[in-house]
Design a protein around this motif. Sequence first.
Motif, PDB file in Angstrom:
ATOM      1  N   ASN A  47       0.807  -1.220   0.000  1.00 48.29           N
ATOM      2  CA  ASN A  47       0.000   0.000   0.000  1.00 48.29           C
ATOM      3  C   ASN A  47       0.838   1.267   0.000  1.00 48.29           C
ATOM      4  O   ASN A  47       0.285   2.369  -0.036  1.00 48.29           O
ATOM      5  N   LEU A  48       2.150   1.147   0.040  1.00 41.76           N
ATOM      6  CA  LEU A  48       3.031   2.296   0.203  1.00 41.76           C
ATOM      7  C   LEU A  48       3.438   2.893  -1.141  1.00 41.76           C
ATOM      8  O   LEU A  48       3.825   2.171  -2.053  1.00 41.76           O
ATOM      9  N   LYS A  49       3.336   4.230  -1.240  1.00 37.31           N
ATOM     10  CA  LYS A  49       3.758   4.926  -2.451  1.00 37.31           C
ATOM     11  C   LYS A  49       5.095   5.636  -2.239  1.00 37.31           C
ATOM     12  O   LYS A  49       5.990   5.540  -3.070  1.00 37.31           O
ATOM     13  N   SER A  50       5.227   6.365  -1.123  1.00 36.90           N
ATOM     14  CA  SER A  50       6.480   7.071  -0.872  1.00 36.90           C
ATOM     15  C   SER A  50       6.695   7.288   0.621  1.00 36.90           C
ATOM     16  O   SER A  50       5.759   7.304   1.406  1.00 36.90           O
ATOM     17  N   ILE A  51       7.970   7.468   0.965  1.00 30.92           N
ATOM     18  CA  ILE A  51       8.395   7.790   2.332  1.00 30.92           C
ATOM     19  C   ILE A  51       9.332   8.985   2.240  1.00 30.92           C
ATOM     20  O   ILE A  51      10.236   9.005   1.402  1.00 30.92           O
ATOM     21  N   ARG A  52       9.119   9.960   3.113  1.00 28.77           N
ATOM     22  CA  ARG A  52      10.032  11.105   3.186  1.00 28.77           C
ATOM     23  C   ARG A  52      10.421  11.288   4.650  1.00 28.77           C
ATOM     24  O   ARG A  52       9.570  11.518   5.493  1.00 28.77           O
ATOM     25  N   LEU A  53      11.710  11.151   4.948  1.00 26.36           N
ATOM     26  CA  LEU A  53      12.222  11.289   6.308  1.00 26.36           C
ATOM     27  C   LEU A  53      12.998  12.580   6.450  1.00 26.36           C
ATOM     28  O   LEU A  53      13.704  12.993   5.521  1.00 26.36           O
ATOM     29  N   MET A  54      12.889  13.191   7.629  1.00 24.65           N
ATOM     30  CA  MET A  54      13.664  14.385   7.933  1.00 24.65           C
ATOM     31  C   MET A  54      14.177  14.248   9.365  1.00 24.65           C
ATOM     32  O   MET A  54      13.394  14.012  10.288  1.00 24.65           O
ATOM     33  N   TYR A  55      15.494  14.332   9.526  1.00 26.06           N
ATOM     34  CA  TYR A  55      16.085  14.252  10.854  1.00 26.06           C
ATOM     35  C   TYR A  55      17.384  15.034  10.884  1.00 26.06           C
ATOM     36  O   TYR A  55      17.896  15.475   9.850  1.00 26.06           O
ATOM     37  N   ALA A  56      17.931  15.229  12.087  1.00 30.04           N
ATOM     38  CA  ALA A  56      19.143  16.023  12.276  1.00 30.04           C
ATOM     39  C   ALA A  56      20.347  15.303  11.693  1.00 30.04           C
ATOM     40  O   ALA A  56      20.478  14.087  11.807  1.00 30.04           O
ATOM     41  N   TYR A  57      21.236  16.087  11.101  1.00 30.93           N
ATOM     42  CA  TYR A  57      22.437  15.557  10.471  1.00 30.93           C
ATOM     43  C   TYR A  57      23.341  14.866  11.490  1.00 30.93           C
ATOM     44  O   TYR A  57      23.943  13.848  11.212  1.00 30.93           O
ATOM     45  N   ARG A  58      23.415  15.433  12.704  1.00 30.35           N
ATOM     46  CA  ARG A  58      24.242  14.821  13.746  1.00 30.35           C
ATOM     47  C   ARG A  58      23.771  15.266  15.131  1.00 30.35           C
ATOM     48  O   ARG A  58      23.032  16.224  15.268  1.00 30.35           O
ATOM     49  N   ASN A  59      24.201  14.522  16.123  1.00 29.55           N
ATOM     50  CA  ASN A  59      24.014  14.822  17.539  1.00 29.55           C
ATOM     51  C   ASN A  59      22.575  14.788  18.046  1.00 29.55           C
ATOM     52  O   ASN A  59      22.307  15.281  19.129  1.00 29.55           O
ATOM     53  N   ASP A  60      21.657  14.239  17.305  1.00 32.64           N
ATOM     54  CA  ASP A  60      20.276  14.150  17.786  1.00 32.64           C
ATOM     55  C   ASP A  60      19.508  13.162  16.911  1.00 32.64           C
ATOM     56  O   ASP A  60      20.006  12.705  15.893  1.00 32.64           O
ATOM     57  N   HIS A  61      18.312  12.837  17.305  1.00 38.48           N
ATOM     58  CA  HIS A  61      17.399  11.988  16.534  1.00 38.48           C
ATOM     59  C   HIS A  61      18.007  10.612  16.240  1.00 38.48           C
ATOM     60  O   HIS A  61      18.027  10.151  15.107  1.00 38.48           O
ATOM     61  N   PHE A  62      18.453   9.941  17.288  1.00 33.98           N
ATOM     62  CA  PHE A  62      19.169   8.685  17.124  1.00 33.98           C
ATOM     63  C   PHE A  62      18.284   7.547  16.615  1.00 33.98           C
ATOM     64  O   PHE A  62      18.736   6.711  15.854  1.00 33.98           O
ATOM     65  N   GLY A  63      17.031   7.506  17.041  1.00 34.32           N
ATOM     66  CA  GLY A  63      16.132   6.458  16.567  1.00 34.32           C
ATOM     67  C   GLY A  63      15.902   6.547  15.069  1.00 34.32           C
ATOM     68  O   GLY A  63      15.928   5.538  14.357  1.00 34.32           O
ATOM     69  N   ALA A  64      15.705   7.762  14.569  1.00 38.24           N
ATOM     70  CA  ALA A  64      15.508   7.962  13.133  1.00 38.24           C
ATOM     71  C   ALA A  64      16.772   7.598  12.365  1.00 38.24           C
ATOM     72  O   ALA A  64      16.712   6.976  11.295  1.00 38.24           O
ATOM     73  N   ARG A  65      17.920   7.957  12.906  1.00 39.36           N
ATOM     74  CA  ARG A  65      19.179   7.644  12.238  1.00 39.36           C
ATOM     75  C   ARG A  65      19.403   6.136  12.160  1.00 39.36           C
ATOM     76  O   ARG A  65      19.809   5.603  11.125  1.00 39.36           O
ATOM     77  N   HIS A  66      19.100   5.412  13.238  1.00 34.35           N
ATOM     78  CA  HIS A  66      19.244   3.960  13.231  1.00 34.35           C
ATOM     79  C   HIS A  66      18.215   3.312  12.313  1.00 34.35           C
ATOM     80  O   HIS A  66      18.508   2.295  11.682  1.00 34.35           O
ATOM     81  N   PHE A  67      17.017   3.885  12.230  1.00 37.89           N
ATOM     82  CA  PHE A  67      16.011   3.364  11.309  1.00 37.89           C
ATOM     83  C   PHE A  67      16.519   3.444   9.871  1.00 37.89           C
ATOM     84  O   PHE A  67      16.381   2.497   9.097  1.00 37.89           O
ATOM     85  N   VAL A  68      17.133   4.574   9.524  1.00 36.14           N
ATOM     86  CA  VAL A  68      17.668   4.741   8.168  1.00 36.14           C
ATOM     87  C   VAL A  68      18.792   3.757   7.912  1.00 36.14           C
ATOM     88  O   VAL A  68      18.891   3.174   6.831  1.00 36.14           O
ATOM     89  N   LYS A  69      19.606   3.492   8.903  1.00 35.42           N
ATOM     90  CA  LYS A  69      20.749   2.597   8.726  1.00 35.42           C
ATOM     91  C   LYS A  69      20.341   1.125   8.723  1.00 35.42           C
ATOM     92  O   LYS A  69      20.849   0.331   7.925  1.00 35.42           O
ATOM     93  N   GLU A  70      19.410   0.733   9.602  1.00 38.30           N
ATOM     94  CA  GLU A  70      19.088  -0.680   9.783  1.00 38.30           C
ATOM     95  C   GLU A  70      17.898  -1.144   8.957  1.00 38.30           C
ATOM     96  O   GLU A  70      17.933  -2.230   8.383  1.00 38.30           O
ATOM     97  N   ASP A  71      16.817  -0.362   8.927  1.00 40.97           N
ATOM     98  CA  ASP A  71      15.564  -0.846   8.357  1.00 40.97           C
ATOM     99  C   ASP A  71      15.269  -0.311   6.961  1.00 40.97           C
ATOM    100  O   ASP A  71      14.624  -0.997   6.173  1.00 40.97           O
TER     101      ASP A  71
END
Length: 152
Positions: free
Chosen positions: A31-55
């Motif tokens: 059912n998915l068409k697109s995903i757009r993520l926005m997070y801090a380049y460094r020093n914050d938003h660790f869950g989002a950063r790990h999601f991008v790296k792992e999942d």
Amino acid sequence: MPRKPKTIPGPSRLSGILASLNQDPKPHLPNLKSIRLMYAYRNDHFGARHFVKEDLPRIRYANPAVDIQVEKRLKSKEEAWNPEMVVELKNGTTHTLDLAGKWSSAIFQELMDLSAGPWWQKWKRERAAAGQPVLPPPPVQKPKTGAAAVLP
């Protein structure tokens, strides 16, 4: 002529990458068409950063037609904004997920709940009936030894 090794070589790097891309549950998102993520380049938003790296690589591998955009913004200490993920479904609806303070596994599960469909609900019921967690726990990192344990 090089000597033959006396030990059997372990799995190759490629086989390890393929094993991580194909681990269960496979993130098939019809059912998915697109995903757009926005997070801090460094020093914050660790869950989002790990999601991008792992999942996110697993999602891309299972769904090559999905449009995925990742925006890493610079963030100063004075700024206070939360990471977010905008999910657009094929029926035209758009959902904005706040990723602040969430683990990568919680972000993955929320995305799956939103766009995976009936097979995901079946997967969750089967795992609950077997007494297992919905998602496998993250791999445990080996403790550092030798000089790596002492040096910063």
